[in-house]
Design a protein around this motif. Structure first.
Motif, PDB file in Angstrom:
ATOM      1  N   PHE A  16       0.824  -1.203   0.000  1.00  0.00           N
ATOM      2  CA  PHE A  16       0.000   0.000   0.000  1.00  0.00           C
ATOM      3  C   PHE A  16       0.861   1.256   0.000  1.00  0.00           C
ATOM      4  O   PHE A  16       0.599   2.212  -0.747  1.00  0.00           O
ATOM      5  CB  PHE A  16      -0.925  -0.018   1.221  1.00  0.00           C
ATOM      6  N   ASP A  17       1.903   1.264   0.815  1.00  0.00           N
ATOM      7  CA  ASP A  17       2.819   2.405   0.859  1.00  0.00           C
ATOM      8  C   ASP A  17       3.468   2.624  -0.511  1.00  0.00           C
ATOM      9  O   ASP A  17       3.529   3.758  -0.997  1.00  0.00           O
ATOM     10  CB  ASP A  17       3.892   2.155   1.921  1.00  0.00           C
ATOM     11  N   MET A  18       3.921   1.549  -1.148  1.00  0.00           N
ATOM     12  CA  MET A  18       4.529   1.649  -2.466  1.00  0.00           C
ATOM     13  C   MET A  18       3.524   2.190  -3.487  1.00  0.00           C
ATOM     14  O   MET A  18       3.856   3.078  -4.287  1.00  0.00           O
ATOM     15  CB  MET A  18       5.031   0.273  -2.916  1.00  0.00           C
ATOM     16  N   PHE A  19       2.305   1.685  -3.458  1.00  0.00           N
ATOM     17  CA  PHE A  19       1.269   2.114  -4.398  1.00  0.00           C
ATOM     18  C   PHE A  19       0.965   3.600  -4.234  1.00  0.00           C
ATOM     19  O   PHE A  19       0.827   4.336  -5.214  1.00  0.00           O
ATOM     20  CB  PHE A  19       0.002   1.286  -4.192  1.00  0.00           C
ATOM     21  N   CYS A  20       0.892   4.056  -2.977  1.00  0.00           N
ATOM     22  CA  CYS A  20       0.611   5.472  -2.719  1.00  0.00           C
ATOM     23  C   CYS A  20       1.758   6.358  -3.200  1.00  0.00           C
ATOM     24  O   CYS A  20       1.522   7.411  -3.800  1.00  0.00           O
ATOM     25  CB  CYS A  20       0.356   5.695  -1.229  1.00  0.00           C
ATOM     26  N   MET A  31      -6.619   8.645   4.826  1.00  0.00           N
ATOM     27  CA  MET A  31      -6.233   9.415   3.642  1.00  0.00           C
ATOM     28  C   MET A  31      -7.104  10.652   3.547  1.00  0.00           C
ATOM     29  O   MET A  31      -8.335  10.575   3.765  1.00  0.00           O
ATOM     30  CB  MET A  31      -6.423   8.582   2.368  1.00  0.00           C
ATOM     31  N   PRO A  32      -6.522  11.830   3.268  1.00  0.00           N
ATOM     32  CA  PRO A  32      -7.357  12.992   2.984  1.00  0.00           C
ATOM     33  C   PRO A  32      -8.378  12.627   1.912  1.00  0.00           C
ATOM     34  O   PRO A  32      -8.078  11.850   0.992  1.00  0.00           O
ATOM     35  CB  PRO A  32      -6.354  14.034   2.475  1.00  0.00           C
ATOM     36  N   LEU A  59      -7.813   6.922  -4.800  1.00  0.00           N
ATOM     37  CA  LEU A  59      -7.478   5.516  -4.595  1.00  0.00           C
ATOM     38  C   LEU A  59      -8.596   4.616  -5.101  1.00  0.00           C
ATOM     39  O   LEU A  59      -8.349   3.618  -5.791  1.00  0.00           O
ATOM     40  CB  LEU A  59      -7.222   5.240  -3.107  1.00  0.00           C
ATOM     41  N   GLU A  60      -9.825   4.981  -4.783  1.00  0.00           N
ATOM     42  CA  GLU A  60     -10.969   4.177  -5.235  1.00  0.00           C
ATOM     43  C   GLU A  60     -11.034   4.137  -6.762  1.00  0.00           C
ATOM     44  O   GLU A  60     -11.268   3.078  -7.361  1.00  0.00           O
ATOM     45  CB  GLU A  60     -12.276   4.738  -4.671  1.00  0.00           C
ATOM     46  N   LYS A  61     -10.808   5.269  -7.402  1.00  0.00           N
ATOM     47  CA  LYS A  61     -10.856   5.319  -8.865  1.00  0.00           C
ATOM     48  C   LYS A  61      -9.739   4.488  -9.490  1.00  0.00           C
ATOM     49  O   LYS A  61      -9.941   3.789 -10.487  1.00  0.00           O
ATOM     50  CB  LYS A  61     -10.762   6.770  -9.339  1.00  0.00           C
ATOM     51  N   LEU A  62      -8.544   4.554  -8.895  1.00  0.00           N
ATOM     52  CA  LEU A  62      -7.406   3.809  -9.436  1.00  0.00           C
ATOM     53  C   LEU A  62      -7.595   2.294  -9.317  1.00  0.00           C
ATOM     54  O   LEU A  62      -7.182   1.537 -10.200  1.00  0.00           O
ATOM     55  CB  LEU A  62      -6.122   4.214  -8.711  1.00  0.00           C
ATOM     56  N   MET A  63      -8.232   1.854  -8.239  1.00  0.00           N
ATOM     57  CA  MET A  63      -8.332   0.420  -7.977  1.00  0.00           C
ATOM     58  C   MET A  63      -9.696  -0.167  -8.297  1.00  0.00           C
ATOM     59  O   MET A  63      -9.906  -1.377  -8.122  1.00  0.00           O
ATOM     60  CB  MET A  63      -7.968   0.132  -6.511  1.00  0.00           C
TER      61      MET A  63
END
Length: 275
Positions: A20-24, A58-59, A66-70
């Protein structure tokens, strides 16, 4: 949960957090360790020894990105399920990252069968007037409490009046209160105020009630913390945040309270719930 099982679960959670950290970082998304995860990073440089979960916030803008990306995508073993899920058994008004290579069954009215998870909360604003913000938060809290009574299981170790509330809430049919719409409504209420334009805000869906509400400057600047063998982000002013949530956070709780808190029915770390 025995010590060996907890250790293996924490390994899975750490893998999820590292991903998750890497993805962010790769997608320019901001996040912060919350609650016991940040407390663990600061006090233990990793997990609180008896902790069985990971919480991040997350702000709202990044949370939506994040929701849109995944959305409708699977990254290796990881998928996202959000408050906008159409699944009637999903019991949360916030986002969960699931490890599909595992199976975890949670004790709800309708047992929730998914995988090991990472909790992802939106960080939202509450405006510039503290009292007005608290009053709005109380409305969100009450709506969330209603939702929880509708999805909760009856538990022997819970106060009798709480089990009675669960039973009474269940008697209201779905055509009057639809649980899917209710969690979406809670999420919409949380978005009334912009975090960037507010003096106060926080994790409005957290476990600590009004203690989650802080001046925005406390939760607005990320810094890196050591967490086991990885680096993660948390609030720069960790002391102000942790003191508000826990009081004397440097002091370990008594031995009898050093226990896990989740109500897991079954946990299989090597079997996928998708099979």
């Amino acid at each position: 949960m025995n010590e060996h099982c907890l250790t293996e679960l924490q390994k899975k959670l750490l893998d999820m957090l590292a991903w998750f950290d890497m993805f962010c970082r790769e997608n320019d998304l901001s996040y912060y360790a919350l609650g016991g995860t940040l407390l663990g990073a600061v006090r233990h440089q990793g997990f609180i020894p008896w902790d069985d979960d990971i919480d991040v916030g997350m702000p709202r803008e990044d949370y939506i990105k994040l929701e849109k990306l995944m959305k409708n995508k699977k990254y290796g073993d990881y998928i996202l399920e959000t408050q906008n899920s159409s699944n009637v058994d999903f019991c949360y008004p916030y986002t969960k990252l699931y490890d599909t290579s595992t199976t975890l069954i949670e004790n709800y009215h309708q047992p929730l069968v998914r995988g090991v998870f990472l909790d992802i909360f939106p960080l939202d604003g509450l405006g510039n007037d503290y009292n007005d913000g608290v009053n709005w938060f109380k409305k969100i809290y009450k709506k969330n409490a209603l939702f929880l009574t509708r999805v909760a299981a009856i538990r022997k170790n819970r106060a009798t009046y709480k089990n009675i509330a669960v039973i009474l809430s269940r008697m209201i049919p779905n055509f009057i209160i639809d649980n899917v719409n209710l969690r979406k409504e809670i999420d919409k209420m949380c978005q009334k105020y912009s975090l960037k334009e507010s003096a106060y805000g926080g994790n409005l869906l957290g476990n600590w009630g009004e203690r989650e509400i802080t001046p925005v400057e406390i939760i607005s600047e990320p810094v890196e913390y050591q967490f086991e063998n990885i680096k993660i982000y948390g609030f720069k002013d960790y002391d102000a945040y942790l003191t508000q949530i826990y009081g004397d956070w440097r002091k370990l709780p008594p031995k009898e309270k050093q226990v896990t808190h989740h109500d897991f029915v079954k946990l299989y770390l090597n079997d996928s719930y998708l099979n």
